[in-house]
Design an enzyme around this catalytic site. Structure first.
Site, PDB file in Angstrom:
ATOM      1  N   ASP A 480      -5.884   5.776   6.672  1.00  0.00           N
ATOM      2  CA  ASP A 480      -4.521   5.285   6.838  1.00  0.00           C
ATOM      3  C   ASP A 480      -4.260   4.908   8.289  1.00  0.00           C
ATOM      4  O   ASP A 480      -5.017   5.283   9.206  1.00  0.00           O
ATOM      5  CB  ASP A 480      -3.540   6.384   6.389  1.00  0.00           C
ATOM      6  CG  ASP A 480      -2.262   5.819   5.801  1.00  0.00           C
ATOM      7  OD1 ASP A 480      -1.933   4.658   6.091  1.00  0.00           O
ATOM      8  OD2 ASP A 480      -1.588   6.555   5.062  1.00  0.00           O
ATOM      9  N   CYS A 528      -5.721   1.574   4.410  1.00  0.00           N
ATOM     10  CA  CYS A 528      -4.289   1.663   4.148  1.00  0.00           C
ATOM     11  C   CYS A 528      -3.594   1.583   5.499  1.00  0.00           C
ATOM     12  O   CYS A 528      -4.143   2.045   6.504  1.00  0.00           O
ATOM     13  CB  CYS A 528      -4.015   3.013   3.474  1.00  0.00           C
ATOM     14  SG  CYS A 528      -2.271   3.351   3.204  1.00  0.00           S
ATOM     15  N   ASP A 550       2.912   0.368  -0.351  1.00  0.00           N
ATOM     16  CA  ASP A 550       3.522   1.641  -0.712  1.00  0.00           C
ATOM     17  C   ASP A 550       4.517   1.473  -1.851  1.00  0.00           C
ATOM     18  O   ASP A 550       4.989   2.459  -2.408  1.00  0.00           O
ATOM     19  CB  ASP A 550       4.258   2.240   0.501  1.00  0.00           C
ATOM     20  CG  ASP A 550       3.316   3.069   1.367  1.00  0.00           C
ATOM     21  OD1 ASP A 550       2.197   3.378   0.911  1.00  0.00           O
ATOM     22  OD2 ASP A 550       3.696   3.408   2.506  1.00  0.00           O
TER      23      ASP A 550
HETATM   24  C1  GLA Z   1       1.322   6.046   4.256  1.00  0.00           C
HETATM   25  C2  GLA Z   1       0.533   5.594   3.052  1.00  0.00           C
HETATM   26  C3  GLA Z   1       0.875   6.408   1.853  1.00  0.00           C
HETATM   27  C4  GLA Z   1       0.623   7.882   2.159  1.00  0.00           C
HETATM   28  C5  GLA Z   1       1.394   8.298   3.395  1.00  0.00           C
HETATM   29  C6  GLA Z   1       1.021   9.692   3.836  1.00  0.00           C
HETATM   30  O1  GLA Z   1       2.672   5.729   4.117  1.00  0.00           O
HETATM   31  O2  GLA Z   1       0.736   4.230   2.807  1.00  0.00           O
HETATM   32  O3  GLA Z   1       0.119   6.011   0.738  1.00  0.00           O
HETATM   33  O4  GLA Z   1      -0.756   8.083   2.337  1.00  0.00           O
HETATM   34  O5  GLA Z   1       1.152   7.429   4.483  1.00  0.00           O
HETATM   35  O6  GLA Z   1       1.683  10.067   4.963  1.00  0.00           O
END
Ligand code: GLA
Length: 739
Positions: A480, A528, A550
């Protein structure tokens, strides 16, 4: 596929069975562009396409000659300041402060295959007969700088891949102030420009306008490609649509600050460029050093935007994505984020996993919150050691239980590039974040950006991630990245190199990806960035799938996945079924429609199946069975957009197997309608002469289905779910089998 060189005319002609790209050496030694598009027969000279005319107010390099002006030449590697006034491909600042360059043809060579770009993501070949590469070296004799331009033509993909190396063969350090990876000059500007823009939770919505005079551009200044504009544009003839017409695509294989722009001059010519965003960029190149630009891809299709997407999908699936997972069926996963957020313990995770396993799910992913002091998003980032209060036996213990007790593979979330101030990492190394001396640093989601331009920082993060991976049974990593860069400055570099930090940062990200994917080749990486904030081809080189957004609402996802599909294959788009009311929108959509949308991606769940009713659970099981049966086709077939969710009340798309014997159509109706008309959906890509059985029932010829269309009125109306889940947001899947 071949690269032809004609010595007399100095023409280079790159072509495969469908496209041609032709360039020439201009009178002054610079590189001129002649043609890109549908294949042309090879001939000695296409120089007639490079016209000259006397135009008042032009500047001319040769005294007494008023006809030759770079301003009016179509070019491959233009420079500013010596008769061309448009934006250049390159700008070099010498020690004396001058910015003029004179890159003249010096040499060329042609070789089979395609060389790798050291430290950068790029398309590749697996055997030397797949592509040919033309390398042209230009020399600026005053500075001693060589520009090595590389053009690759592929046998099977209708694209030209370009990059550029700048070698300082002179005696003094110089600064690269601008370097575009791809410049394409076109003779006219009768095109629609389509960009893919958005924001968090509404990424990559297509936006179209007619090309107009002046510069139009999309870019990022955020340190990552961003939610705002994807590094991809389409130029198409106004009469071209999804299914027919001349269409060009420009995709930049890079994850940092980029620019893609089209400059239309008053004569109506169009200069399209893509490269590292020159804003705040400056690179010190000392004698003997080389700088390599990222790669840009330009594609041409005569078959409209679906044709163009097909080219990018196949190229990026087969010759950009790599490794163990490239061609393998991707596991159906369950991710605990929307099920628990930060509120979990080991028992709760095991319960979710056990239920998921009984539904047929193959991979359990533990998201944020498992490490350091991470009770919420204000702390703990950077400390990649399991919190024993939540996971008594650490990730090693949990992953063992998930594999042995629950029968599933185990995946784990990391956010390697970030740190909270409330963390051991920050307390021990406050100088490891990007920060400008004497200035306050902005936070994003309470976190700060680690200085990945520094090798010692990347080494440290590599070691702490590798320790967890080696100690546990990890089959998947979600990487992420949840904030953009501010106060970009590295205390590890001298003042004259601060313009390099954005680029060095992303090179550090690529380096870490490279080390992890090399050391742990069987781990499936999913990228991500707060959803789809770094959904770009650069990252796809390392991680074959990315969390698309998201926003998990099925109706919003139709738009997001539809927009994403213009460039990126279904095998790259993470798409999960989540609970209703949806957490981003509070909207209720039927479980069937959530499944029917997500299955046109890399399928998974983002909820606790224990909270579903028995009927819903049975439906989940059948969704999973369906995906397991068809995921190979979905990920390797040819995808067609049929009806746009941006245009009407219905959306539809389909995927057809390569041999055209199978197809799956997804059809979605956003709002229910009263007393509506009869509806037909024209399919694409089938074999006209074959008969297809639809959902095991009626049979129609491919010709009928494509020309007359599939009758969809009753099928949508009859949906059993209308009674159970309300009449809006209905959908239907049609499976076609050739008889
Ligand atoms: C981001 C990601 C989500 C999740 C959160 C966790 O927003 O896009 O899918 O993993 O972080 O903090």
């Amino acid at each position: 596929m071949a690269v032809y060189f004609h010595g007399e005319s100095s023409n280079f002609h790159l072509s495969n069975d469908r496209i041609s790209y032709i360039l020439t050496v201009l009178r002054n030694g610079h590189l001129g562009h002649l043609y890109f598009g549908k294949k042309l027969p090879d001939r000695e000279s296409y120089n007639y396409l490079q016209e000259e005319a006397l135009r008042p107010m032009s500047s001319n390099p040769y005294e007494g000659d008023r006809k030759f002006s770079l301003e009016h030449c179509l070019q491959e590697f233009p420079v500013y300041g010596s008769s061309d006034y448009r934006e250049p491909a390159v700008e070099i600042r010498l020690q004396n402060g001058s910015r003029i360059a004179d890159p003249r043809f010096y040499s060329h060579r042609v070789y089979t295959g395609k060389p790798i770009l050291e430290g950068l993501p790029a398309t590749y070949t697996e055997s030397s007969d797949e592509a040919e590469t033309l390398e042209i070296t230009l020399l600026d004799s005053v500075s001693g700088i060589h520009f090595i331009l590389s053009f690759t033509i592929f046998r099977d993909y209708d694209v030209i891949a370009r990059s550029c190396k700048i070698c300082n063969g002179g005696n003094e350090p110089v600064y690269i102030e601008r370097i575009m990876s791809f410049t394409l000059d076109m003779n006219d500007s009768d095109y629609d420009w389509i960009q893919f823009s958005g924001a968090w939770a509404r990424e990559r919505f297509p936006e179209k306008h007619r090309l107009h005079k002046g510069i139009q551009s999309i870019s990022s200044t955020r340190g990552h490609s961003g939610h705002m504009h994807n590094p991809f544009i389409i130029l198409k003839r106004p009469s071209a649509d999804e299914h027919q017409g001349d269409t060009f695509g420009f995709s930049f294989i890079y994850s940092g600050n980029f620019i893609i722009q089209a400059e239309v001059d008053t004569y109506g010519t169009t200069r399209t460029q893509m490269g590292i965003n020159p804003f705040q960029f400056s690179w010190l190149l000392k004698p003997g050093e080389t700088f390599t630009s990222p790669e840009g891809i330009a594609a041409y299709s005569p078959a409209g935007m679906n044709g163009l997407s097909g080219i990018f999908h196949r190229l990026y699936r087969k010759r950009l994505a790599r490794g163990f997972w490239r061609d393998r069926e991707r596991p159906i996963l369950i991710n605990n984020w929307e099920a628990t957020y930060f509120d979990f313990n080991e028992d709760k995770l095991i319960q979710i996993a056990e239920k998921a396993h009984s539904a047929g799910i193959e991979l359990f992913v533990l998201d944020d919150g498992w490490f350091g002091s991470r009770r919420d998003d204000t702390q703990g980032l950077g400390d990649w050691v399991a919190d024993r209060g939540i996971l008594p036996d650490g990730i090693a213990g949990l992953s063992r239980r998930i594999e042995e007790e629950c029968g599933m593979k185990f995946g784990l979330w990391f956010e390697p590039e970030m740190v909270n101030k409330k963390s051991d990492l920050y307390r021990n190394h406050p100088d490891w974040i990007l920060q400008t001396p004497s200035r306050k640093s902005c936070h994003g989601r309470h976190q700060f950006v680690l200085d990945f331009s520094r090798k010692d920082v990347v080494d440290y993060i590599y070691n702490s991630m590798a320790a967890v991976i080696k100690d546990s049974r990890i089959s998947y990593i979600k990487w992420d990245m949840n904030r953009s860069i501010t106060e970009c400055y590295s205390t590890a570099y001298p003042p004259e190199q601060q313009g390099e930090i954005f680029h060095r940062y992303i090179l550090g990200v690529y380096d870490l990806y490279n080390r992890l994917t090399t050391e742990f080749p069987h781990i499936l990486f999913e990228s991500c960035a707060s959803g789809g904030g770094r959904f770009d081809p650069g990252i796809l080189f390392y991680a074959p799938q990315a969390w698309t957004s998201d926003d998990t609402d099925a109706v919003e996802r139709l738009k997001i996945q539809y927009g994403t599909s213009f460039c990126y294959p279904l095998s790259s788009m993470g798409a999960h079924v989540s609970i209703t009311p949806n957490h981003q929108l509070n909207r209720n959509t039927p479980l069937s429609t959530r499944g029917n949308t997500a299955l046109f991606g890399v399928f998974g769940y983002e909820l606790d199946l224990n909270r579903l009713t028995d009927t819903e659970f049975r439906e989940v099981k059948s969704q999973i069975e369906f995906v397991k049966k068809h995921r190979k086709l979905i990920h390797s077939g040819t995808f067609y957009r049929l009806l746009s969710p941006f245009k009407g009340n219905e959306a539809a798309w389909m995927v057809v197997s390569e041999d055209k014997t199978k197809a799956i159509v997804g059809c979605y109706k956003i709002l229910n309608e009263v007393n509506e008309g009869f509806k037909r959906l024209k399919l694409q890509g089938l074999d006209e002469s074959r008969l297809y059985k639809i959902n095991g029932k009626e049979t129609f010829s491919g010709a009928e289905l494509m020309a007359a269309g599939l009758v969809i009125t009753d099928l949508l109306r009859d949906s059993v779910e209308q009674e159970e889940a309300g009449a809006d947001f209905q959908s239907e899947i049609y499976v076609l089998n050739a008889q």
